[in-house]
Structures are given as structure tokens and as C-alpha cells.
Design an enzyme around this catalytic site. Structure first.
Site, short mmCIF file in Angstrom:
data_model
loop_
_atom_site.label_atom_id
_atom_site.label_comp_id
_atom_site.label_asym_id
_atom_site.label_seq_id
_atom_site.Cartn_x
_atom_site.Cartn_y
_atom_site.Cartn_z
CE1 TYR A 150 -3.90 2.25 0.71
CE2 TYR A 150 -2.37 3.26 2.40
CZ TYR A 150 -3.53 3.34 1.41
OH TYR A 150 -4.62 4.26 1.59
CE LYS A 154 -3.72 4.95 -1.84
NZ LYS A 154 -4.78 5.63 -2.75
P1 NAP Z 1 -13.26 2.28 0.76
O1 NAP Z 1 -14.31 2.44 1.72
O2 NAP Z 1 -12.72 0.73 0.89
O3 NAP Z 1 -13.72 2.47 -0.81
C1 NAP Z 1 -12.94 1.90 -1.79
C2 NAP Z 1 -13.77 2.10 -3.16
O4 NAP Z 1 -12.98 1.85 -4.22
C3 NAP Z 1 -15.00 1.46 -3.24
O5 NAP Z 1 -15.86 2.18 -4.04
C4 NAP Z 1 -14.64 0.32 -4.29
O6 NAP Z 1 -15.92 0.15 -5.12
C5 NAP Z 1 -13.55 1.05 -5.06
N1 NAP Z 1 -12.81 0.09 -5.82
C6 NAP Z 1 -11.90 -0.84 -5.15
N2 NAP Z 1 -11.09 -1.65 -6.17
C7 NAP Z 1 -11.39 -0.98 -7.30
C8 NAP Z 1 -11.20 -1.15 -8.60
N3 NAP Z 1 -10.50 -2.20 -8.89
N4 NAP Z 1 -11.64 -0.66 -9.56
C9 NAP Z 1 -12.91 0.55 -9.14
N5 NAP Z 1 -12.98 0.81 -8.25
C10 NAP Z 1 -12.52 0.12 -7.10
O7 NAP Z 1 -11.97 2.84 0.80
P2 NAP Z 1 -11.84 4.71 1.47
O8 NAP Z 1 -11.31 4.65 2.89
O9 NAP Z 1 -12.87 5.45 0.92
O10 NAP Z 1 -10.37 4.95 0.41
C11 NAP Z 1 -10.63 5.69 -0.87
C12 NAP Z 1 -9.34 6.29 -1.00
O11 NAP Z 1 -8.59 7.06 -0.01
C13 NAP Z 1 -8.32 5.14 -1.47
O12 NAP Z 1 -7.35 5.39 -2.46
C14 NAP Z 1 -7.40 5.00 -0.13
O13 NAP Z 1 -6.09 4.45 -0.41
C15 NAP Z 1 -7.38 6.58 0.05
N6 NAP Z 1 -7.17 6.99 1.75
C16 NAP Z 1 -7.82 6.13 2.45
C17 NAP Z 1 -7.34 6.74 3.99
C18 NAP Z 1 -8.49 6.10 5.10
O14 NAP Z 1 -7.88 6.22 6.14
N7 NAP Z 1 -9.52 5.33 5.06
C19 NAP Z 1 -6.31 7.26 4.19
C20 NAP Z 1 -5.67 7.99 3.23
C21 NAP Z 1 -6.10 7.45 1.82
P3 NAP Z 1 -16.69 -1.29 -4.59
O15 NAP Z 1 -17.45 -0.82 -3.63
O16 NAP Z 1 -17.56 -1.56 -6.03
O17 NAP Z 1 -15.89 -2.46 -4.19
#
Ligand code: NAP
Length: 238
Positions: A150, A154
């Protein structure tokens, strides 16, 4: 077409959903990309309203991304904002990280960002420019034990952001990366221990807010003179 069009990858849940609905409130027509959560993605598009729609595509699959780009061009003929948000984790310590986990994470997070940017930039160029926002992470610059794949994905997104910003500036495409703080989404809730650690390391002793992140992005896409930057929206020190 009068309204501006925004594609948010991975917008069925979590941060992507909040970005989609926030940009919709700012007048954008939203293209909700998702992988498997069709019902949730359709609910986001319905709530976003107007001509907003869903398009299923695995961002890591080149053929599916090409089809997605063709559908956007046919249907809307323009793209003003692209948010590369889709992301996954497959956390494991380095010595146990399997190649399958490594490949899955790099393919979705990093190759996905590359494929989507490469396929959608020509439409932005054709219509006079736009904004690309790539969702990076604190782990990409600081690293994190238990998250080698991961963190590498990033970090790669940050390099890709800077290179794309240099190449696409002449077409009036601004490319920036945003590093949200720790968010209590499905991804963030996978590890209660990591969530508690993030809260403890926060100067404000709190997790971050997906709405604040989305509001920042909604502001960023109104700017004209900001590109090639990496914004931390965290409350932890690096
Ligand atoms: P999440 O709740 O797990 O949601 C992930 C989303 O990505 C879902 O809509 C999923 O679609 C979609 N997805 C996964 N694999 C995919 C693929 N191969 N093609 C198209 N869509 C795909 O994650 P989140 O926490 O909202 O994270 C969103 C972004 O923020 C990510 O890039 C993550 O790395 C980044 N981020 C998150 C955090 C944190 O603390 N959560 C911190 C920093 C950065 P489905 O629902 O259809 O599976």
C-alpha cells in the site's frame, strides 16, 4: 452541455462517495465508477441527481478502462474533473507479503491511476483542460510497517502526479495529489489498532474527516494556478 462533468473512481462507498456528492452539490454531473457495489453506486448517482450515472470498471484492467473512457466520450463529450480515488489494501508485514497481495494492490492503486489518467487525458485535452486529483496517503511518504504494498503504491501515485503535472500543464490540465488523514471508512475500519494509533498520533487526538477532504477537493477544482502539488490534510506530523 452546460454542466461540468466529474469522474470519481471508487465512488460507491467511503471517501469517493463523499467526494461525488460534494461535487454534485457544487453543480457537477457525476460519473460514479465502482467495481462491485452496484446498488450503492446507483444510490450515489441517484442522490447526485441530474444526468449523473454509474459506470462499472476495474480501474486496474486496461480494456475496461478503455471502454469506460469511450463511454464517457460518447455520453458526455467532455470531462472537467477526474478524481483517482479507487483504492484497496492487503496489509501484511514485508516478510509475509505475498506476490498476489503485492500485485493486487499495485494494480488497483497505482496502475489504476495510470490507466485512468492515460485514457481520460485526451478527452480533457480535446475540451480545453481540467483537473486531476490523485488520492495518495500519509503512508506513501512516511511508510508504514505492515503496509509495504500500500505504501509503495501511494508513493508511486505521488511520482505519477508530479510527472503528469509537468506533462499536462501545456494542455491546461492541473494535476495534484491529496493525502487524506486517517478516515473511518470501510478501509479505515479494517484495523481498530491502526485507527487507535492514528488517533493517538493526531495532534488534535481525532481521526480525519471525509467531508473536509471532499470540501478541499471541491475548492481545489475551482483554482486555476495550482498544479504539481501534494496536499496533506492530516493532523499527524510527518
Ligand atoms: P473504501 O471505503 O474501501 O472504498 C473503496 C472504493 O474503491 C469502493 O468504492 C470500491 O468499489 C472502489 N474500488 C476498489 N477496487 C476498485 C477497482 N479495482 N476498480 C474500481 N473501483 C474500485 O476506501 P476509502 O477509505 O474510501 O479510500 C478511498 C481512497 O482514499 C483510497 O485510494 C485510499 O487508499 C485513500 N485513503 C484512505 C484513507 C483512510 O484512512 N481510509 C487514508 C488515506 C488515503 P466497490 O464498492 O464496488 O468495491
Amino acid at each position: 452541455m452546460n454542466t461540468k462533468i466529474a469522474l470519481i473512481t471508487g465512488a460507491s462507498r467511503g471517501l469517493g462517495r463523499t467526494i461525488a456528492l460534494t461535487l454534485a452539490r457544487h453543480g457537477f454531473t457525476i460519473i460514479v465508477n465502482y467495481l462491485s457495489a452496484q446498488d450503492k453506486a446507483e444510490e450515489v448517482a441517484r442522490t447526485a441527481g441530474g444526468s449523473s450515472c454509474t459506470i462499472r470498471a476495474d480501474v486496474g484492467d486496461s480494456e475496461q478502462v478503455t471502454a469506460l473512457a469511450a463511454e464517457i466520450e460518447d455520453r458526455f463529450g467532455q470531462l472537467d474533473v477526474l478524481v483517482n480515488n479507487a483504492g484497496i489494501t492487503a496489509d501484511n508485514i514485508l516478510l509475509r507479503q505475498t506476490e498476489e497481495e503485492w500485485d493486487r494492490v499495485i494494480k488497483t492503486n497505482l496502475t489504476g491511476c495510470f490507466l485512468i489518467t492515460r485514457s481520460l487525458s485526451p478527452l480533457m485535452i480535446k475540451t480545453g483542460g481540467g483537473h486531476i486529483i490523485n488520492i495518495a496517503s500519509h503512508s506513501g511518504i512516511k511508510g508504514k510497517a505492515g503496509q509495504p504494498a500500500y505504501s509503495a503504491s501511494k508513493a508511486g501515485i505521488i511520482g505519477l502526479t508530479l510527472s503528469s503535472a509537468e506533462e499536462l500543464a501545456e494542455y491546461s490540465i492541473r494535476v495534484n495529489a491529496v493525502m487524506p488523514g486517517y478516515l473511518p471508512t470501510d478501509m479505515g475500519s479494517l484495523s481498530e489498532r491502526a485507527m487507535n494509533e492514528a488517533r493517538a498520533k493526531s495532534l488534535l487526538k481525532c481521526l480525519s474527516s471525509d467531508q473536509e477532504t471532499a470540501d478541499f477537493i471541491a475548492y481545489l477544482v475551482t483554482t486555476a494556478h495550482i498544479t504539481g502539488q501534494v496536499f496533506s490534510l492530516d493532523s499527524r506530523l510527518f
